[in-house]
Enzyme design. Structure first.
Site, PDB file in Angstrom:
ATOM      1  N   GLN A 129      -8.940   1.966   2.060  1.00  0.00           N
ATOM      2  CA  GLN A 129      -7.898   2.582   3.087  1.00  0.00           C
ATOM      3  C   GLN A 129      -8.542   3.799   3.879  1.00  0.00           C
ATOM      4  OE1 GLN A 129      -4.954   1.968   2.148  1.00  0.00           O
ATOM      5  NE2 GLN A 129      -5.771   0.701   0.400  1.00  0.00           N
TER       6      GLN A 129
ATOM      7  N   ARG B 248       0.841  -1.284   0.131  1.00  0.00           N
ATOM      8  CA  ARG B 248      -0.151  -0.014  -0.097  1.00  0.00           C
ATOM      9  C   ARG B 248       0.764   1.100   0.153  1.00  0.00           C
ATOM     10  NH1 ARG B 248      -5.045  -1.737   3.662  1.00  0.00           N
ATOM     11  NH2 ARG B 248      -6.013  -3.068   2.051  1.00  0.00           N
TER      12      ARG B 248
ATOM     13  N   TYR C 255      -6.113  -0.828  -6.817  1.00  0.00           N
ATOM     14  CA  TYR C 255      -5.582  -2.149  -6.233  1.00  0.00           C
ATOM     15  C   TYR C 255      -5.019  -1.898  -4.789  1.00  0.00           C
ATOM     16  CZ  TYR C 255      -1.289  -0.895  -9.073  1.00  0.00           C
ATOM     17  OH  TYR C 255      -0.132  -0.638  -9.597  1.00  0.00           O
ATOM     18  N   GLU C 256      -4.462  -2.958  -4.454  1.00  0.00           N
ATOM     19  CA  GLU C 256      -4.329  -3.089  -2.918  1.00  0.00           C
ATOM     20  C   GLU C 256      -5.075  -2.489  -2.107  1.00  0.00           C
ATOM     21  OE1 GLU C 256      -1.507  -4.811  -2.369  1.00  0.00           O
ATOM     22  OE2 GLU C 256      -0.899  -5.126  -4.106  1.00  0.00           O
ATOM     23  N   GLY C 257      -6.389  -2.327  -2.318  1.00  0.00           N
ATOM     24  CA  GLY C 257      -7.657  -1.672  -1.442  1.00  0.00           C
ATOM     25  C   GLY C 257      -7.622  -0.386  -2.092  1.00  0.00           C
TER      26      GLY C 257
END
Lengths: 596, 596
Positions: free
Chosen positions: B444, B297, B437-439
Site C-alpha cells: 500500500q 483494499r 492480504y490484498e497487499g
C-alpha cells in the site's frame, strides 16, 4: 537451527556497557572472570539451541494437558528439564551454600535470555522456581532453607507463586484465601488460586507452592496477607516425600499462547485443609512476595527480549530465503526480500529495539550486583535505587516492544506468517502474556510514577539523566557525523524525559489522575531514552575501537548503524510522547464514564 | 449482545463529515435520502447483531474444515448466508439492473463495517463476491454479465479472486498458471493457486473463480497476465448448472485467525484442464484484477475498523464490569476498572483511532461516489484522484491501527484477555491478517509513494493539505481552548506531512531506496494527519451545534473530547515520524545484508 544465541552481542554488552570487569571485582563475584563468563554463555547457547529450542513448536502443537488432577507436559519437556537440572542451570545465580554456582545476576541474565528465547513455555518453570528460591533465601527460616532450598536449586523440585484469585488480580487487597493456625506451628490453608504457572506438572518430584492467604484475625487489605509454603507432597524429617497435601489442580487454561506452560486453577483445602508453613511473620506476606515479584518482573522483561530475538532470527532467515520482486535500484530478476527497503526497515526496527532493551536490562542487572555485593553501604544504596528505578522499565518496556517486534516478525513473513505451521505466529501469540503477568504494564508504570519517581522527588531519575548528558557530550565531541546525529535525538529525548519527570513530581499530588493517565507513556518514554542511551554508549565504544584500529570492523560499524537507526526511528518519538503526557490528560479523563 | 452497531456515530459521520446530502443529490443516487439511509443502517444493525455476531466465536471454536475436496463451513454459516442473501444485503451497492439496490458506496460502507465487526470470517465471503461483481461489471462482456451477475448479486453464487501462487505473492510477475485456447472461445486453465479465500465452501450453489493465468504466447512479467472466469460448475445455456469444472480444493490452511473463513489451495486442470472464459482482452488481466483489488483494499480497511470497534465494545464492557483496586482520587472500596486512568487512556486510544479511521474511510467513499456519479467530468476526475490517494491509507492505516486496538483490547482484560474463552484474543488473532492480504502495508505504501504521490508531483496530496489548513484556520478562530489545542497539533501534523510529501517528490529519483525506506511511515503519517483532520472537523461541527443550542450535549461534547485525545495522543507523533522519514534512511539501509 531455530535459535542461535547471539553470544557475541551479549558479551559486547556485558564487557563494554554493563561493566562485567567491575562486577567481577566485587567481593563474592570473583568467579565471574571474563573467561568463565564466556564459557558459561557458550555452554548455555549450545544447550538451548540443541535441547530446548526444538521443543518450542512441539509445545504449541501438543500443549500440556490435564486429566483427573494430573498435568502431563509436552513430550520431551520432562527429559529436557532433567538435563537442565543436571547441568546445574537452575543454580547459576543461587548461593553455593545450597548447591548453586553463585554467579552474579549479570551472568545469569544472558542465560535467562537464552532459555526464554529457546522456549518461553519451558523457561517459565525454572523462572518461578527462581522466585521461590529468592523468597525463601530472604524470608525463610533456617529450617525452611534447609528443607527446601537444595532441592529447588538442584531442580529436583520446582516452585510456584500463588497470588491471583478470581476476584483478586492486580488488586491483592482482595485476596480471600484463609490460613488457620493448628496450634502446632502449622496452618490449614483454604482457597482457590488461579493463573498458577506450572501449578501442576510431571517434570519434578515435588512442587513447592508459595501461597498468599489471610490468618483469622488479620487486618483487611494488603496489610493482612501472610505467605505460606504449601508443598504438593509434605516433606518428612529425613527429607523424603510424605503424604500428598490437600492442594489440587482442578483445571488448566486454554490460552492464546505459551500453551505448553500449564496455567493451573489450584484448589487448597477442599479435603480438610492444605498443610502450610508460615514464611517469616504473619501479615508481612506481600512484602516477601514482592521479593519474588521483583525478581520475576526482571525475568519477564528478559522473556520479552529473548522472544523478540527469536522472532528476529526467524524473520531474517525468511527475508534471506524468500525471493519476490525486483530490486528497486534495478535487477535482472526478482531478489530476496531482504533487499527491499521496507523489509530492511522492519528488520532494523526489530534488531534495534532488541539491542537497546537487552543493553538496558544487562546494565540493570549490573546495578543489582553492585547493590548486593559492593563493599560500601552508601554505594550499595545508590545502586539499589537505580536498579529499582529500572526494574519496571525493563519489565514494562521490554515486553511492550516484544509485542511490536513479534508482530513485525509475522509481517515480514507476509501470508506465510499467518499460517501456524510457519511458527512466526506462535511468537506473536506467546508475547501477549508478557505485558500482563507479574503486573501489567500499567502496574509497572504506577510503580515507576509512585514509588520510583514521586517518592524521591525525581532524584534518581535526574541523576540517571545527568549520566545521559555526559554521553551526549561525548557524542558531540566525537567529530563523527553519525554520532552527532545520534546525539541530536538523544538530547531531544533526554530533555523530554526530564520535562516529564519534573511534571510528574510537580503534579502528582494536585492532579493525581492526570499524572497517572500518562504513566504508561512515561514508562515507554523512559524506555526509549534510556535504551537509546545504551545504544549511544555502544556506538561510542565502537567508534573508539574503530579509531584505534580494532579489526572487527563490520561488527563495530553495525553497532553504529543500529544505534543510528534507533535514534532516528525509535527515539525520535520522544518529543511527541512528552507532549502527550504533559498536555494530554484532558483528553484521557474528559469523557464521562457513561459515554464510552 | 456481543456487538451493537454504533449507528448514531455512523450517521454523524455520514451527515456531518462525508456529505451524504451532496451524494444524495448526484444523478443516480436519488434513493439515498437521509431517511432511507437511516432505515438501511438500522436494519443492517439489527441483522448483524442478532444473526451474524453470535456466530463469530462459534467459527473460531469450530472452524470450517476440509474433507475429500469438500469444505464444510461452521455450523450456522450456511443458514446465515441464506438470510443475508435473501434480505438483499449482497446487492446494496450493485446496479438495480442486475437485481441490486443501487445505493452509493457511502451507504454500503457502514453496512460493510457492521458485517465485519459482527463476523469478519463470515464477511469475507460477500466481500470477495463484491470484488468479482465489480470486475465483471467493468470488464466482462454483456453475455458474461448476463450469465453471472444476477446470481452473484442475489447471493445465490459467490466469487473468488485467484492471484497468489506459491512463488508469486506480492510479485504477480511470477504468476505461472497457464491458459490454453481451445479454438471455441474457451480456454483450459492449469495451475496451483494458494490463499484463496472461500475458494471452496458449502454456502452457495456455485463459486465463480476469477483467475490470473498466462496464455501460451504472453509476454513475461505482469504484462502477460490475463483474467479468466472459471466457475466451479459450468453454466448451461438455460442458466442451470452443468458439469463440475476441473478446479478442486486440495486443502485449506491452519491459520492464526479468521479460522471460519476457509483459505483454500486450489488445483486447476489436474484432470485435463479447467474450462475458463477470458474476461476482456488477453494480457490485461492485472488491470482488471486491480478493479477488484481496489474495491477489496478499501473493504479490508473497513474490516480493520469494524474489528477494532468490536474489540472496543468488548473492552468497555469488561472495564465497566471488572472491579479491582480503589479509585486513585479516593474511594471506600475497589471500583470498576474504567475509573482507573490507564484503563481510561486505553479505551480512549481505541475509541479515538476508530472514530478517526471510520471518518476518513467514509469520506473516501463519498469521494468515490462523486467520482462515479458527478455530472461534471472534471469534477469526477478530481474526486477520483483524491479517492485513489486515500485508498492505500484507508487500507494500510486502518488495518495497522486495528492491530494496536485489538492488542489494547486484550490488555484491558488483563489475565482474562489471554484466555481464549474470553473472546478478546480472537480479535487480536483475526486482526493480524489485515495488514497482509490484498497487499501488505508496504505494498500500500509503495502505491502511495509511487502512483499516488511521485507521479503527480504531490499535487493531490498538497491539494488535500490545503483543505486541512482551512480547518486549522476555523479551529484557530473558534475562540475555544479545546479546539485551539486541537489546532496546535493539527498544524504540526500537516506541516510534517507537507514536508514529507515534498521530500518524497524531490528525492524519489535520486534516492529511491531512501524514499521507499520511509514509505510505511509516510502512509501512517498521512493516516494520523488526515484522520486527525476528520476528528478536528467533527469537533468543529460539535462546537457549532453546541453554540447554537443543540440539545444532544453529551454526544457532541464527547466528539470534542475524543478529538482532543486524538490530537494529543495520536497526532502528536507526527513530528517524530517526519524526522524518521526525512532523516532516517541512513539507519535503514546502512547495514550490510550479511550483518543481519
Amino acid at each position: 537451527m531455530s535459535y542461535v544465541a547471539p553470544v557475541k552481542d551479549m558479551l559486547f554488552v556485558l564487557n563494554e556497557l554493563a561493566n562485567l570487569a567491575e562486577v567481577n571485582a566485587l567481593p563474592g563475584c570473583e568467579d565471574a572472570t571474563p573467561e568463565t563468563v564466556e564459557a558459561v554463555l557458550e555452554e548455555k547457547a549450545k544447550f538451548t539451541s540443541e535441547v530446548i529450542a526444538p521443543l518450542n513448536w512441539e509445545g504449541d502443537k501438543a500443549p500440556s494437558y490435564w486429566h483427573d488432577g494430573q498435568v502431563t507436559t509436552t513430550k520431551g519437556f520432562k527429559e529436557a528439564f532433567r538435563m537442565f537440572a543436571e547441568a546445574g542451570w537452575q543454580g547459576v545465580q543461587h548461593p553455593q551454600e545450597f548447591g548453586g554456582q553463585g554467579l552474579p545476576k549479570l551472568v545469569a541474565t544472558p542465560c535467562l535470555e537464552m532459555l526464554n528465547a529457546a522456549n518461553i513455555s519451558f523457561a517459565l518453570c525454572p523462572l518461578l522456581s527462581d522466585g521461590a528460591i529468592e523468597a525463601l533465601l530472604t524470608a525463610g527460616s533456617d529450617e525452611q532453607k534447609a528443607i527446601y532450598l537444595e532441592n529447588l536449586i538442584s531442580g529436583k523440585w520446582t516452585g510456584t507463586m500463588n497470588l491471583t484469585e478470581p476476584q483478586a488480580g492486580s488488586d491483592l487487597a482482595l485476596v480471600r484465601s484463609r490460613a488457620v493456625p493448628q496450634g502446632d506451628g502449622t496452618y490449614k490453608v483454604f482457597g482457590t488460586k488461579i493463573f498458577i504457572t506450572y501449578g501442576e506438572h510431571d517434570m519434578a518430584e515435588n512442587i513447592i507452592h508459595l501461597v498468599l492467604a489471610r490468618t483469622p484475625d488479620a487486618p483487611e487489605g494488603v496489610k493482612g496477607i501472610s505467605l505460606f509454603i504449601v508443598p504438593k507432597f509434605l516433606v518428612n524429617a529425613d527429607g523424603s516425600l510424605g503424604a500428598r497435601n490437600d492442594a489440587h489442580c482442578v483445571s488448566i487454561e486454554h490460552k492464546l499462547g505459551i500453551k505448553a506452560s500449564p496455567t493451573a486453577v489450584l484448589q487448597f483445602g477442599d479435603h480438610g485443609g492444605a498443610t502450610g508453613y508460615l514464611v517469616g511473620e504473619e501479615n508481612r506476606g506481600l512484602e516477601y512476595m514482592f521479593i519474588m515479584m521483583n525478581a520475576a518482573r526482571f525475568g519477564v522483561g528478559m522473556q520479552g527480549i529473548g522472544l523478540a530475538e527469536r522472532a528476529y532470527q526467524k524473520a531474517v532467515q525468511y527475508a534471506r530465503d524468500r525471493v519476490q520482486s525486483r530490486d528497486l535500484a534495478g535487477s535482472a530478476g526478482p531478489v530476496a526480500i531482504i533487499h527491499h527497503p521496507d523489509v530492511r526497515r522492519m528488520l532494523m526496527s526489530m534488531r534495534a529495539q532488541i539491542e537497546a532493551s537487552r543493553a538496558l536490562a544487562y546494565v540493570a542487572a549490573s546495578y543489582s550486583d553492585m547493590a548486593h555485593h559492593h563493599a560500601d553501604a552508601e554505594v550499595r544504596k545508590q545502586k539499589q535505587a537505580v536498579y529499582e528505578y529500572l526494574v519496571p522499565i525493563v519489565k514494562g518496556w521490554s515486553t511492550e516492544l516484544s509485542q511490536d517486534v513479534t508482530c513485525t516478525g509475522v509481517q515480514v513473513h507476509g501470508g506465510m506468517g499467518f499460517i501456524e505451521e510457519t511458527g512466526a505466529a506462535q511468537h506473536y501469540r506467546d508475547a501477549k502474556i508478557l505485558t500482563i503477568y507479574e503486573g501489567t504494564t500499567a502496574i509497572q508504570a504506577n510503580d515507576l510514577v509512585g514509588r520510583k519517581t514521586a517518592r524521591d522527588g525525581g532524584a534518581v531519575a535526574l541523576a540517571i539523566l545527568a549520566q545521559v548528558r555526559a554521553t551526549e557530550e561525548a557524542l558531540a565531541q566525537s567529530g563523527d557525523a553519525q554520532l552527532q546525529a545520534i546525539q541530536h535525538q538523544l538530547a531531544l529525548g533526554s530533555a523530554a524525559l526530564e520535562d516529564v519527570v519534573k511534571y510528574v513530581v510537580a503534579n502528582v499530588k494536585s492532579d493525581i489522575k492526570g499524572v497517572f493517565s500518562g504513566s504508561v507513556l512515561y514508562l515507554k518514554l523512559a524506555g526509549i531514552v534510556l535504551g537509546g542511551w545504551q545504544m549511544a554508549r555502544a556506538a561510542l565504544v565502537a567508534h573508539d575501537k574503530l579509531q584505534s584500529g580494532d579489526a572487527d570492523k563490520a561488527f563495530l560499524e553495525a553497532k553504529i548503524v543500529t544505534a543510528r537507526f534507533f535514534a532516528d526511528h525509535i527515539l525520535s518519538a520522544a518529543q511527541g510522547m512528552r507532549s502527550a503526557i504533559v498536555d494530554g490528560s484532558a483528553g484521557v479523563m474528559g469523557l464521562p464514564e457513561e459515554m464510552f
